[in-house]
Design a protein around this motif. Structure first.
Motif, short mmCIF file in Angstrom:
data_model
loop_
_atom_site.label_atom_id
_atom_site.label_comp_id
_atom_site.label_asym_id
_atom_site.label_seq_id
_atom_site.Cartn_x
_atom_site.Cartn_y
_atom_site.Cartn_z
N ASP A 11 74.59 -1.09 -19.55
CA ASP A 11 73.73 -1.62 -20.61
C ASP A 11 74.42 -2.72 -21.41
OD1 ASP A 11 75.52 -0.24 -22.16
OD2 ASP A 11 74.22 1.48 -22.42
N ASP A 13 75.57 -2.76 -24.24
CA ASP A 13 76.73 -2.32 -25.01
C ASP A 13 78.02 -2.36 -24.18
OD1 ASP A 13 78.15 -1.33 -27.17
OD2 ASP A 13 77.77 0.77 -26.64
N ASP A 62 82.94 2.23 -24.21
CA ASP A 62 81.61 2.84 -24.02
C ASP A 62 81.66 4.00 -23.03
OD1 ASP A 62 78.98 2.94 -24.85
OD2 ASP A 62 78.23 1.67 -23.25
N HIS A 88 81.52 6.03 -28.40
CA HIS A 88 80.64 6.54 -29.48
C HIS A 88 79.71 7.64 -28.99
CE1 HIS A 88 76.92 4.07 -28.44
NE2 HIS A 88 77.77 3.89 -27.46
N HIS A 89 80.08 8.30 -27.90
CA HIS A 89 79.24 9.38 -27.37
C HIS A 89 79.67 10.72 -27.95
CE1 HIS A 89 78.59 6.23 -24.29
NE2 HIS A 89 77.36 6.71 -24.35
N ASP A 144 71.55 -0.56 -28.76
CA ASP A 144 72.20 0.62 -28.21
C ASP A 144 71.93 1.89 -29.01
OD1 ASP A 144 73.97 1.09 -25.88
OD2 ASP A 144 75.15 2.15 -27.39
MN LIG Z 1 76.91 2.55 -25.72
#
Ligand SMILES: [Mn+2]
Length: 305
Positions: A11, A13, A62, A88-89, A144
């Motif tokens: 994506d 991001d 990511d 950032h998950h 995102d």
């Molecule tokens: Mn992301």
């Protein structure tokens, strides 16, 4: 020394992180990673072959390696000082919560591109004489984190449209050039507007067919919609389904990317745990796992039979 970056390929991001690195550093080698298991394979090879000795800095963006690999990095003095994970998950934060790694920056409030941007402006000379890059980062963040929907910011949504139109490498090269060149506000030019229009027309046709192929099943009062489709369409299909009262959760099996995407259509029922049960990862309302044989069988048995 050159920079190495392993980033999520899926994506704007993940690709935004590569774009920032290419703007900030002279020599950047980037590696696309489909998902975290793909990252683990590629990173493990990179470590075993001692390729890291050829690089000044290594960024993982990511995405986050498995705890096994994180431990391996942590025990390698050469590596630990020049590697940085920016993610950032929430599921990755949970996975490392009992550990202390100094080379990980996980922040749930922003996308990886925003986090890398903040890091690079603090630690390197990522200084531009204009606001363009900052605006590009903001748009990527809106896209995102799904905030573009609340704000109805179509410019943010069109980043994904352009990615589908240009492909991964095309998207990176296009925005590296664009962001290096322009010195005013971030705006799409006529050429980009045409690309967006062409792509949206194309996507509409495909989506109109795809939506008819969604199979619905109600389990414990939750309506699941399951479909096989091309990976690029996972988000546009979930947008289209949000007008559909009959679907709460979309299960999107993307054979071309060998992943399953889970999307909360009503923005209430969380999907993170569904993905986690199949060794996946993600955010509360958008998550994913590998489409391997085992997972596929489980999903078919539960949702398609
Ligand atoms: Mn992301």
């Amino acid at each position: 020394m050159p920079i190495k970056i392993f980033s999520h390929q899926a994506d704007p991001d993940g690709l935004g992180c590569i774009i920032l690195s290419k703007i900030c550093f002279e020599e950047v080698d980037y590696i696309f990673c489909k998902n975290f298991s793909d990252l683990d394979l590629k990173l493990n090879d990179f470590i075993n072959n001692e390729e890291y000795l050829n690089y000044g800095k290594i960024y993982i963006t990511d995405l986050c390696p498995s705890v096994n690999l994180l431990d391996k990095i942590n025990n390698n003095e050469n590596l630990v000082n020049k590697l940085l994970v920016i993610d950032h998950h929430i599921s990755n934060l949970e996975k490392i919560k009992d550990k202390e790694y100094h080379f990980i920056n996980i922040n749930l409030d922003k996308c990886a591109t925003s986090l890398l941007y903040e890091y690079l402006t603090r630690h390197h000379d990522l200084i531009l004489p204009n606001k363009t890059l900052k605006e590009f980062v903001l748009l990527t963040n809106l896209h995102d984190t799904w905030k573009w929907k609340e704000e109805n910011n179509l410019d943010a949504y069109y980043l994904e449209t352009l990615l589908h139109k240009l492909g991964k490498v095309g998207y990176i090269n296009h925005f590296v050039d664009k962001l290096n060149l322009i010195s005013h506000h971030f705006q799409y030019n006529e050429e980009e507007k045409n690309w967006i229009k062409e792509q949206l027309d194309e996507e509409q046709k495909y989506l109109n067919n795809l939506i008819k192929r969604v199979i619905y099943k109600k389990i414990d009062n939750i309506n699941y919609g399951t479909v096989y489709g091309l990976y690029d369409y996972r988000n546009s299909l979930s947008d289209k389904l949000s007008d559909h009262k009959s679907c709460d959760i979309l299960i999107f099996m993307a054979v071309d990317n060998e992943t399953v995407s889970f999307r909360s259509i009503n923005n209430e029922i969380e999907v993170k745990n569904m993905a986690k049960k199949l060794n996946g990862y993600g955010h509360k309302l958008a998550a994913a796992c590998d489409l391997n044989h085992e997972n596929e069988i489980k999903l078919i048995q539960k949702f398609l039979s």
